[in-house]
Scaffold this motif. Structure first.
Motif, short mmCIF file in Angstrom:
data_model
loop_
_atom_site.label_atom_id
_atom_site.label_comp_id
_atom_site.label_asym_id
_atom_site.label_seq_id
_atom_site.Cartn_x
_atom_site.Cartn_y
_atom_site.Cartn_z
N LEU A 1 -65.51 4.93 -52.56
CA LEU A 1 -64.85 5.87 -53.48
C LEU A 1 -63.34 5.69 -53.46
CD1 LEU A 1 -67.02 9.07 -52.93
CD2 LEU A 1 -66.94 7.61 -54.97
N ASN A 2 -62.78 5.43 -52.28
CA ASN A 2 -61.33 5.19 -52.19
C ASN A 2 -60.94 3.91 -52.95
OD1 ASN A 2 -60.84 7.48 -50.68
ND2 ASN A 2 -60.96 6.41 -48.72
N GLU A 3 -61.77 2.88 -52.84
CA GLU A 3 -61.49 1.64 -53.57
C GLU A 3 -61.60 1.85 -55.08
OE1 GLU A 3 -64.06 -1.37 -51.91
OE2 GLU A 3 -62.66 -1.77 -50.26
N ILE A 4 -62.59 2.62 -55.49
CA ILE A 4 -62.74 2.93 -56.92
C ILE A 4 -61.52 3.72 -57.40
CG2 ILE A 4 -64.10 4.23 -58.61
CD1 ILE A 4 -66.59 3.48 -56.89
N GLU A 5 -61.10 4.69 -56.61
CA GLU A 5 -59.91 5.49 -56.96
C GLU A 5 -58.67 4.60 -57.06
OE1 GLU A 5 -57.45 8.39 -58.03
OE2 GLU A 5 -59.53 8.88 -57.62
N LEU A 6 -58.51 3.67 -56.14
CA LEU A 6 -57.38 2.74 -56.17
C LEU A 6 -57.41 1.91 -57.45
CD1 LEU A 6 -55.02 1.13 -54.73
CD2 LEU A 6 -56.83 -0.36 -53.85
N PHE A 7 -58.58 1.38 -57.75
CA PHE A 7 -58.70 0.53 -58.94
C PHE A 7 -58.47 1.33 -60.21
CE2 PHE A 7 -60.86 -1.93 -62.21
CZ PHE A 7 -60.27 -3.17 -62.00
N PHE A 8 -59.05 2.52 -60.28
CA PHE A 8 -58.83 3.40 -61.44
C PHE A 8 -57.34 3.65 -61.63
CE2 PHE A 8 -63.04 5.56 -62.25
CZ PHE A 8 -62.93 5.59 -63.63
N GLY A 9 -56.66 3.98 -60.53
CA GLY A 9 -55.23 4.28 -60.61
C GLY A 9 -54.44 3.12 -61.16
N LYS A 10 -54.69 1.94 -60.65
CA LYS A 10 -53.95 0.75 -61.09
C LYS A 10 -54.29 0.38 -62.54
CE LYS A 10 -52.89 -1.32 -56.65
NZ LYS A 10 -51.47 -1.06 -56.75
N ALA A 11 -55.58 0.46 -62.88
CA ALA A 11 -55.99 0.13 -64.25
C ALA A 11 -55.43 1.16 -65.24
CB ALA A 11 -57.51 0.06 -64.34
N PHE A 12 -55.49 2.44 -64.87
CA PHE A 12 -54.96 3.48 -65.74
C PHE A 12 -53.45 3.30 -65.94
CE2 PHE A 12 -53.06 7.56 -66.67
CZ PHE A 12 -53.83 7.99 -67.75
N ASP A 13 -52.75 3.03 -64.87
CA ASP A 13 -51.29 2.83 -64.97
C ASP A 13 -50.97 1.65 -65.88
OD1 ASP A 13 -48.52 3.33 -64.15
OD2 ASP A 13 -48.70 1.43 -63.07
N LEU A 14 -51.72 0.58 -65.74
CA LEU A 14 -51.51 -0.60 -66.57
C LEU A 14 -51.78 -0.28 -68.05
CD1 LEU A 14 -50.88 -3.69 -66.44
CD2 LEU A 14 -53.34 -4.03 -66.47
N TYR A 15 -52.86 0.42 -68.32
CA TYR A 15 -53.19 0.76 -69.70
C TYR A 15 -52.15 1.74 -70.28
CZ TYR A 15 -55.77 2.13 -73.86
OH TYR A 15 -56.12 2.36 -75.16
N ASN A 16 -51.71 2.68 -69.47
CA ASN A 16 -50.68 3.62 -69.89
C ASN A 16 -49.40 2.87 -70.30
OD1 ASN A 16 -49.64 6.20 -70.39
ND2 ASN A 16 -48.77 6.32 -68.34
N LYS A 17 -49.03 1.87 -69.50
CA LYS A 17 -47.84 1.07 -69.82
C LYS A 17 -48.07 0.23 -71.09
CE LYS A 17 -45.38 0.66 -65.43
NZ LYS A 17 -45.73 1.98 -64.99
N ALA A 18 -49.28 -0.26 -71.27
CA ALA A 18 -49.60 -1.02 -72.49
C ALA A 18 -49.45 -0.11 -73.71
CB ALA A 18 -51.02 -1.59 -72.40
N CYS A 19 -49.93 1.11 -73.60
CA CYS A 19 -49.79 2.07 -74.70
C CYS A 19 -48.32 2.37 -74.96
CB CYS A 19 -50.55 3.36 -74.39
SG CYS A 19 -52.35 3.14 -74.36
N LEU A 20 -47.55 2.49 -73.89
CA LEU A 20 -46.11 2.72 -74.03
C LEU A 20 -45.42 1.55 -74.72
CD1 LEU A 20 -43.68 4.57 -73.34
CD2 LEU A 20 -43.52 3.35 -71.16
N SER A 21 -45.83 0.33 -74.38
CA SER A 21 -45.22 -0.85 -75.01
C SER A 21 -45.52 -0.87 -76.51
CB SER A 21 -45.67 -2.14 -74.33
OG SER A 21 -46.96 -2.51 -74.72
N ILE A 22 -46.69 -0.38 -76.91
CA ILE A 22 -47.02 -0.29 -78.33
C ILE A 22 -46.18 0.80 -78.98
CG2 ILE A 22 -48.83 0.24 -80.02
CD1 ILE A 22 -50.84 -0.80 -77.85
N ARG A 23 -46.13 1.97 -78.33
CA ARG A 23 -45.36 3.10 -78.89
C ARG A 23 -43.90 2.74 -79.10
NH1 ARG A 23 -47.99 6.35 -75.44
NH2 ARG A 23 -46.28 6.46 -73.99
N GLU A 24 -43.34 2.04 -78.11
CA GLU A 24 -41.91 1.71 -78.17
C GLU A 24 -41.65 0.34 -78.78
OE1 GLU A 24 -40.46 2.12 -74.18
OE2 GLU A 24 -40.61 4.32 -74.25
#
Length: 186
Positions: free
Chosen positions: A133-156
């Motif tokens: 579960l900790n590894e899944i949480e780690l991966f979720f966090g990193k993947a979410f952060d990356l996708y969030n930044k990708a969305c930001l790059s589109i927005r900006e």
């Protein structure tokens, strides 16, 4: 233009006469679509890791909206393309937007699948170790952060941020392989 069940719609067929404006409106709608999928990822994370299964209905409802938006945006951009009044720069932008729409819709599909896995995990009482579960949480966090930044790059419309994302995606791919091997060893 059809209004989505979420009440938002930036696409205006009259703007198709002005390619620059039409591309801006399509980008606004794409940003809205991206925001919905970000929310879906948050909810699927909570459903899977925190057993908040009440979020599954919202994930499914957003999936329907995201699929509808993909269809609307693709149709709108195709109508713009058929007018043949685009500059080379506008044509490249349009092609990029079509790719982005497909990618965002796939993220929505992934979030929906994670939600369904959360439901299966709960129904079948599938055990996950604390380490897993900790590894899944780690991966979720990193993947979410990356996708969030990708969305930001589109927005900006930020190509420098997009380049950083490509490098970080390679790191996520390596982490995914490492976590997969950890799981196999366990």
């Amino acid at each position: 233009t059809k209004i989505g069940s979420n009440g938002k719609n930036y696409l205006d067929r009259r703007a198709l006469q002005s390619p620059a404006l039409a591309l801006i409106l399509a980008t606004h709608e794409i940003n809205h679509m991206a925001a919905l999928t970000l929310e879906m990822l948050k909810m699927s994370r909570q459903a899977f890791l925190k057993n908040q299964l009440h979020l599954l209905d919202s994930i499914e409802k957003n999936e329907v909206i995201v699929d509808d938006l993909q269809e609307q945006i693709t149709f709108y951009l195709s109508a713009l393309l058929s007018q043949n009044s685009l500059t080379e720069v506008q044509s490249r932008r349009l092609a990029n937007l079509l790719h982005i729409v497909v990618d965002i819709e796939r993220v929505g599909d992934h979030a929906t699948n994670i939600g369904r896995l959360a439901d299966k995990k709960h129904r079948e009482q599938l055990p996950f170790s604390e380490i897993a579960l900790n590894e899944i949480e780690l991966f979720f966090g990193k993947a979410f952060d990356l996708y969030n930044k990708a969305c930001l790059s589109i927005r900006e419309n930020n190509p420098e941020l997009a380049k950083q994302i490509i490098h970080r995606e390679e790191n996520i791919d390596k982490l995914e392989e490492e976590l997969r091997q950890n799981h196999i060893h366990r």
